[in-house]
Write a protein that holds these residues in place. Structure first.
Motif, PDB file in Angstrom:
ATOM      1  N   VAL A 113       2.775  12.998   6.136  1.00  0.00           N
ATOM      2  CA  VAL A 113       2.229  11.706   6.402  1.00  0.00           C
ATOM      3  C   VAL A 113       3.094  10.737   5.529  1.00  0.00           C
ATOM      4  O   VAL A 113       3.730  11.212   4.643  1.00  0.00           O
ATOM      5  N   SER A 114       2.842   9.417   5.834  1.00  0.00           N
ATOM      6  CA  SER A 114       3.376   8.354   5.017  1.00  0.00           C
ATOM      7  C   SER A 114       2.697   7.172   4.863  1.00  0.00           C
ATOM      8  O   SER A 114       1.410   7.013   5.552  1.00  0.00           O
ATOM      9  N   CYS A 115       2.910   6.372   3.879  1.00  0.00           N
ATOM     10  CA  CYS A 115       2.097   5.123   3.590  1.00  0.00           C
ATOM     11  C   CYS A 115       3.043   3.888   3.459  1.00  0.00           C
ATOM     12  O   CYS A 115       4.143   3.958   2.804  1.00  0.00           O
ATOM     13  N   GLY A 116       2.644   2.632   3.427  1.00  0.00           N
ATOM     14  CA  GLY A 116       3.370   1.390   2.973  1.00  0.00           C
ATOM     15  C   GLY A 116       3.891   0.779   4.497  1.00  0.00           C
ATOM     16  O   GLY A 116       3.524   0.699   5.402  1.00  0.00           O
ATOM     17  N   ARG A 117       4.997   0.177   3.875  1.00  0.00           N
ATOM     18  CA  ARG A 117       5.915  -0.625   4.649  1.00  0.00           C
ATOM     19  C   ARG A 117       6.433  -0.088   5.863  1.00  0.00           C
ATOM     20  O   ARG A 117       6.766   1.146   5.744  1.00  0.00           O
ATOM     21  N   ASN A 118       6.414  -0.769   7.111  1.00  0.00           N
ATOM     22  CA  ASN A 118       6.743   0.043   8.340  1.00  0.00           C
ATOM     23  C   ASN A 118       7.549  -1.104   9.304  1.00  0.00           C
ATOM     24  O   ASN A 118       7.470  -0.904  10.578  1.00  0.00           O
ATOM     25  N   GLY A 134       0.765  -1.183  -0.035  1.00  0.00           N
ATOM     26  CA  GLY A 134       0.059  -0.105   0.054  1.00  0.00           C
ATOM     27  C   GLY A 134       0.864   1.211  -0.088  1.00  0.00           C
ATOM     28  O   GLY A 134       0.153   2.179   0.608  1.00  0.00           O
ATOM     29  N   GLN A 135       2.157   1.177  -0.730  1.00  0.00           N
ATOM     30  CA  GLN A 135       3.081   2.399  -0.654  1.00  0.00           C
ATOM     31  C   GLN A 135       2.434   3.599  -1.497  1.00  0.00           C
ATOM     32  O   GLN A 135       3.022   4.671  -1.460  1.00  0.00           O
ATOM     33  N   GLN A 136       1.557   3.165  -2.128  1.00  0.00           N
ATOM     34  CA  GLN A 136       0.867   4.364  -2.821  1.00  0.00           C
ATOM     35  C   GLN A 136      -0.464   5.059  -2.473  1.00  0.00           C
ATOM     36  O   GLN A 136      -1.037   5.844  -2.734  1.00  0.00           O
ATOM     37  N   ALA A 147      10.239   9.035  -1.411  1.00  0.00           N
ATOM     38  CA  ALA A 147       9.900   7.371  -1.384  1.00  0.00           C
ATOM     39  C   ALA A 147      11.311   6.449  -1.117  1.00  0.00           C
ATOM     40  O   ALA A 147      12.478   7.225  -1.417  1.00  0.00           O
ATOM     41  N   ASN A 148      10.993   5.437  -0.374  1.00  0.00           N
ATOM     42  CA  ASN A 148      12.104   4.548  -0.150  1.00  0.00           C
ATOM     43  C   ASN A 148      11.526   3.266  -0.659  1.00  0.00           C
ATOM     44  O   ASN A 148      10.683   3.128  -1.390  1.00  0.00           O
ATOM     45  N   ARG A 149      12.265   2.241  -0.173  1.00  0.00           N
ATOM     46  CA  ARG A 149      12.123   1.193  -0.755  1.00  0.00           C
ATOM     47  C   ARG A 149      10.767   0.725  -0.970  1.00  0.00           C
ATOM     48  O   ARG A 149      10.278   0.334  -2.005  1.00  0.00           O
ATOM     49  N   GLU A 150       9.717   0.683   0.058  1.00  0.00           N
ATOM     50  CA  GLU A 150       8.517   0.188   0.011  1.00  0.00           C
ATOM     51  C   GLU A 150       7.576   1.148   0.531  1.00  0.00           C
ATOM     52  O   GLU A 150       6.479   0.744   1.061  1.00  0.00           O
ATOM     53  N   SER A 151       7.776   2.335   0.760  1.00  0.00           N
ATOM     54  CA  SER A 151       7.156   3.239   1.615  1.00  0.00           C
ATOM     55  C   SER A 151       7.330   4.572   0.795  1.00  0.00           C
ATOM     56  O   SER A 151       8.159   4.969   0.130  1.00  0.00           O
ATOM     57  N   SER A 152       6.302   5.434   1.113  1.00  0.00           N
ATOM     58  CA  SER A 152       6.102   6.902   0.550  1.00  0.00           C
ATOM     59  C   SER A 152       5.912   8.006   1.737  1.00  0.00           C
ATOM     60  O   SER A 152       5.245   7.528   2.554  1.00  0.00           O
ATOM     61  N   TYR A 153       6.246   9.268   1.481  1.00  0.00           N
ATOM     62  CA  TYR A 153       6.152  10.341   2.070  1.00  0.00           C
ATOM     63  C   TYR A 153       5.321  11.552   1.537  1.00  0.00           C
ATOM     64  O   TYR A 153       5.970  11.977   0.381  1.00  0.00           O
TER      65      TYR A 153
END
Length: 474
Positions: free
Chosen positions: A361-366, A315-317, A346-352
């Motif tokens: 705010v941020s989304c994705g892998r944590n 869900g990194q988008q 963005a980094n490997r599987e996360s976005s900001y």
């Protein structure tokens, strides 16, 4: 040694203005853009602003921890000196494999841009000279991502990029460079990567592995020195690199892509597997900022709409597709939030996403706490977006190979995420899920910051310090 004077001018990808309202259309999970091969020049960007602001309040940003700033800092530099800093796995700057720098180490050189990649780094000094450093696993696996003449197996410390191949295929002196983009690959493998530089006139140069045409040079042959990309109608102002793909933002706001589109990384639809020449069939226009992760990318346009394309397993988008990739740029639910986005990262599987009020705010892998929300829980369909537990942010820094992120405020830098090799620069190991202050010595005013899977870099001004390194590069 670098001169200490700052350059008088160089291009930047910082947006100069953002609209004050959002579009009224709500995004869907289905692609809204049909991938077409566009050959004519784009028309002028829309100038009309949306007629209505959304009313949804961003309730995801909750109470801030007391140890972090709760208002805009007022500290300003008085006698700032220029420098850059390194911390984390030493091989990232050409040091010994397995050694670590636990806190930021200052080098007294003026640097205008830098980029941290998997076990390597690029820096551009105030005279627009580019330098590469890093660790090459073996002669056999190396495919040319450093772009230097006298590379060697093992450590390569601060070597200049003084020759390139021009558009006519002639080897010439390197032009003045202004932007650098390091590659992403498996940390233990220094071969499956490529890199990109942009010169002062907006010309693009690439080098390294070219298995999917990610060098944009019209073939799939690897390159060992930076070679000029042809076929771009306008100067480039920014770019982004992921695993086996390249994105180039031109001054007219269009985005051109090369390389793998297996997961929709280029936004060209499900029928295009890869392209070895620049392609703008993603339909994007008016783009102000972009960033790439390992196999996905995010974009911000001049109407303050955020788009994502490519892999979306975490869900990194910022929306959910049951693990399926998005093959064309799709507006995400971030656009329902009230506020003006001024940066995407963005980094490997996360976005900001940074807002103009200094929140993010941020989304994705944590799994390493890299979303900075105080948990180690990936975002889910019920909570696709979380708030970063910090205010007063003016810049976000990370990189496509990283699981670490940095938030720059005035006078300080805070980091979150993976920290098994001191990537956070806090003189200790262990991942952090809430932004923690990086241990710079003295006040710093960071202009650019970048992270990889093993090390981190920053450049800017400092007031005073005693923890200085050598003048780093020739």
């Amino acid at each position: 040694a670098y001169p200490t004077a700052e350059p008088t001018a160089y291009p930047t990808d910082e947006p100069t203005a953002y609209p004050t309202a959002y579009p009224t259309e709500e995004p869907t999970r289905e692609p809204t853009l049909e991938p077409t091969e566009v050959t004519d020049e784009p028309t002028q960007f829309p100038t009309a602003e949306p007629t209505r602001e959304p009313t949804l309040e961003p309730t995801i940003i909750t109470e801030e921890p007391t140890q972090y700033p709760t208002s805009e800092p007022t500290l300003e530099p008085t006698e700032g000196l220029l420098g850059w800093w390194f911390w984390g796995g030493e091989e990232g700057e050409g040091g010994a494999l397995g050694e670590e720098q636990q806190v930021p180490k200052l080098y007294q050189d003026a640097v205008i841009d830098l980029s941290a990649g998997s076990r390597h780094s690029f820096l551009i000094d105030s005279n627009f000279n580019a330098f590469a450093a890093g660790f090459i696993e073996s002669d056999f696996s190396y495919k040319g991502h450093l772009g230097i003449d006298d590379w060697q197996e093992g450590s390569n410390v601060g070597k200049p990029i003084d020759k390139v191949v021009d558009a006519g295929g002639k080897r010439v002196d390197a032009p003045p460079f202004v932007r650098a983009y390091a590659g992403v690959g498996v940390p233990s493998d220094s071969g499956e990567m490529h890199s990109m530089l942009i010169d002062i006139d907006g010309n693009v140069y690439t080098t390294g592995r070219n298995s999917k045409g990610q060098l944009c040079l019209g073939d799939e042959k690897d390159r060992f020195e930076f070679s000029q990309v042809r076929g771009l109608p306008k100067p480039a102002v920014a770019g982004a690199i992921g695993y086996e793909f390249t994105l180039i933002l031109l001054e007219d706001g269009t985005v051109w892509g090369c390389g793998s589109n297996e997961f929709g990384e280029l936004g060209l639809g499900p029928k295009v597997d890869f392209t070895n020449v620049p392609n703008k069939g993603n339909g994007l226009k008016g783009i102000q900022d972009l960033a790439s992760g390992y196999k996905f990318a995010v974009f911000l346009d001049d109407k303050n709409v955020v788009y994502g394309t490519g892999g979306n397993i975490y869900g990194q988008q910022c929306f959910f597709t049951e693990g399926e990739p998005e093959t064309v740029p799709t507006a995400n639910i971030l656009n329902d939030l009230k506020g003006t986005v001024v940066q995407v990262a963005a980094n490997r599987e996360s976005s900001y996403y940074l807002f103009d009020d200094g929140t993010a705010v941020s989304c994705g892998r944590n799994d390493e706490g890299q979303l900075g929300d105080g948990t180690f829980v990936n975002t889910g369909e019920d909570d696709p977006i979380v708030g970063v537990k910090l205010k007063g942010i003016r810049r976000i820094g990370t990189g496509p190979s990283a699981q670490t992120v940095f938030f720059v405020t005035d006078g300080n830098v805070f980091g979150a995420g993976l920290n098994d090799r001191f990537q956070l620069g806090i003189d200790d190991i262990g991942s952090e899920n809430t932004p923690i202050k990086v241990k710079f010595e003295g006040d710093v005013f960071i202009d650019v910051i970048s992270a990889s899977g093993t090390h981190s870099l920053a450049a800017g001004e400092y007031i005073e310090t005693s923890r200085t390194g050598r003048t780093s590069l020739p």
